[in-house]
Write a protein that holds these residues in place. Structure first.
Motif, short mmCIF file in Angstrom:
data_model
loop_
_atom_site.label_atom_id
_atom_site.label_comp_id
_atom_site.label_asym_id
_atom_site.label_seq_id
_atom_site.Cartn_x
_atom_site.Cartn_y
_atom_site.Cartn_z
N ARG A 67 0.85 -1.19 0.00
CA ARG A 67 0.00 0.00 0.00
C ARG A 67 0.88 1.24 0.00
N ARG A 68 0.31 2.28 -0.54
CA ARG A 68 0.96 3.59 -0.55
C ARG A 68 -0.14 4.60 -0.29
N ARG A 70 -3.51 6.09 1.56
CA ARG A 70 -4.77 5.46 1.97
C ARG A 70 -5.49 4.76 0.83
N LEU A 71 -5.20 5.13 -0.41
CA LEU A 71 -5.99 4.62 -1.52
C LEU A 71 -5.31 3.58 -2.40
N ARG A 72 -4.01 3.59 -2.45
CA ARG A 72 -3.32 2.71 -3.39
C ARG A 72 -2.98 1.38 -2.72
N ARG A 73 -3.45 0.29 -3.34
CA ARG A 73 -3.23 -1.06 -2.84
C ARG A 73 -2.93 -1.98 -4.02
N TRP A 74 -2.01 -2.92 -3.83
CA TRP A 74 -1.72 -3.91 -4.86
C TRP A 74 -1.05 -5.12 -4.21
N SER A 75 -1.19 -6.25 -4.89
CA SER A 75 -0.58 -7.49 -4.40
C SER A 75 0.35 -8.05 -5.47
N THR A 76 1.34 -8.79 -5.02
CA THR A 76 2.30 -9.42 -5.91
C THR A 76 2.55 -10.85 -5.44
N VAL A 77 3.10 -11.65 -6.32
CA VAL A 77 3.54 -12.99 -5.94
C VAL A 77 5.06 -12.99 -6.02
N CYS A 78 5.68 -13.51 -4.98
CA CYS A 78 7.13 -13.49 -4.87
C CYS A 78 7.66 -14.92 -4.78
N THR A 79 8.79 -15.15 -5.42
CA THR A 79 9.44 -16.47 -5.40
C THR A 79 10.83 -16.32 -4.83
N VAL A 80 11.12 -17.09 -3.79
CA VAL A 80 12.44 -17.05 -3.15
C VAL A 80 13.47 -17.66 -4.10
N THR A 81 14.55 -16.90 -4.34
CA THR A 81 15.63 -17.35 -5.22
C THR A 81 16.91 -17.66 -4.46
N ASP A 82 17.08 -17.09 -3.29
CA ASP A 82 18.27 -17.31 -2.46
C ASP A 82 17.81 -17.42 -1.01
N ALA A 83 18.26 -18.44 -0.32
CA ALA A 83 17.93 -18.63 1.09
C ALA A 83 19.13 -19.29 1.77
N LEU A 134 5.82 -0.06 -17.25
CA LEU A 134 6.11 1.02 -16.31
C LEU A 134 4.95 2.00 -16.13
N PRO A 135 4.25 2.43 -17.19
CA PRO A 135 3.10 3.32 -16.96
C PRO A 135 2.00 2.67 -16.11
N VAL A 140 -0.71 2.27 -10.82
CA VAL A 140 -1.14 1.46 -9.68
C VAL A 140 -0.54 1.97 -8.37
N THR A 141 0.75 2.26 -8.38
CA THR A 141 1.45 2.62 -7.13
C THR A 141 1.47 4.11 -6.84
N GLY A 142 1.30 4.93 -7.87
CA GLY A 142 1.40 6.37 -7.68
C GLY A 142 2.83 6.86 -7.55
N VAL A 143 3.80 6.03 -7.89
CA VAL A 143 5.20 6.38 -7.75
C VAL A 143 5.81 6.62 -9.12
N LEU A 144 6.20 7.87 -9.39
CA LEU A 144 6.82 8.21 -10.66
C LEU A 144 8.30 7.83 -10.67
N ASN A 145 8.98 8.06 -9.55
CA ASN A 145 10.41 7.79 -9.47
C ASN A 145 10.64 6.62 -8.50
#
Length: 176
Positions: A67-68, A70-83, A134-135, A140-145
Motif C-alpha cells: 500500500r501507498r 490510503r488509496l493505493r493497494r496492490w498485491s504481488t507474488v514473490c518467489t524465493v531465489t536465495d535462502a 512502467l506506466p 497502480v502505485t502512484g510512484v513516478l520515481n
C-alpha cells in the motif's frame, strides 16, 4: 517534467545498508520471514506463504500485499531465489494475475566492519519490469520515481530492522 532515468536489472535501482548489533542469524531470521518483515517495511503491509511453504527456501512462494497512502493497494507474488541462513535472502516479484516480472529484492548479511560485534545488512532492489509495463506500475502505485522511493523506503526499513534487533534481548541475557 521528464521521467527520471530508471536503472534496469542487473543494475541495482536502489540500495542501502546498516550495521546492526545483532547476530547474522538473528537478522536472517527476520529478513527471511516475509510476514514478520512486512511489519518493518514502508510499502509492504502483509505477506503470507503460498502452498505448503512455511519458511524461506529456494522456490518457496509468498503473496505480498502493498500500500501507498490510503488509496493505493496492490498485491504481488514473490518467489524465493536465495535462502542462505545468516548470509543472503532474495526473491523475485511478479505482478498478478499476468505474472509480469516486476523486481528483485536481495538482502545480504556480512560480518560487521573491522571484525566488531554484529553484522552489516544490505538491502538492494532491482527493477525487472518490461518498459511497456512502467506506466501501469506508476498508475497502480502512484510512484513516478521508483528508484528514489525505494531508496527512501529501504533506509526506513533498515532503520526499523536495526531498532527491532537491537532492542531484542540477546540469547545470553534471555537464558539468565
Amino acid at each position: 517534467m521528464p521521467l527520471p532515468r530508471i536503472p534496469r536489472h542487473p543494475e541495482p535501482s536502489a540500495t542501502g545498508a546498516v550495521t546492526i548489533a545483532a547476530s547474522a542469524e538473528a537478522a536472517y531470521g527476520i529478513i527471511s520471514d516475509p510476514p514478520v518483515m512486512t511489519g518493518l517495511a514502508e510499502e509492504a503491509h502483509g505477506a503470507r506463504w503460498l502452498g505448503s511453504a512455511g519458511a524461506a527456501a529456494v522456490g518457496a512462494r509468498f503473496v505480498g500485499h502493498n500500500r501507498r497512502g490510503r488509496l493505493r493497494r496492490w498485491s504481488t507474488v514473490c518467489t524465493v531465489t536465495d535462502a542462505e541462513p545468516g548470509r543472503r535472502f532474495a526473491f523475485e516479484v511478479t505482478a498478478t494475475p499476468l505474472r509480469i516480472p516486476i523486481s528483485r529484492w536481495e538482502y545480504t548479511i556480512e560480518p560487521a566492519a573491522g571484525g566488531g560485534p554484529g553484522c552489516r545488512v544490505t538491502e538492494t532492489s532491482y527493477l525487472r519490469a518490461p518498459v511497456w509495463f512502467l506506466p501501469v506500475a506508476i498508475a497502480v502505485t502512484g510512484v513516478l520515481n521508483r528508484p528514489d522511493a525505494n531508496t527512501t523506503n529501504i533506509a526506513r526499513t533498515l532503520d526499523r530492522l536495526k531498532a527491532r534487533l537491537e532492542s531484542a534481548p540477546s540469547p545470553a541475557a534471555a537464558a539468565d
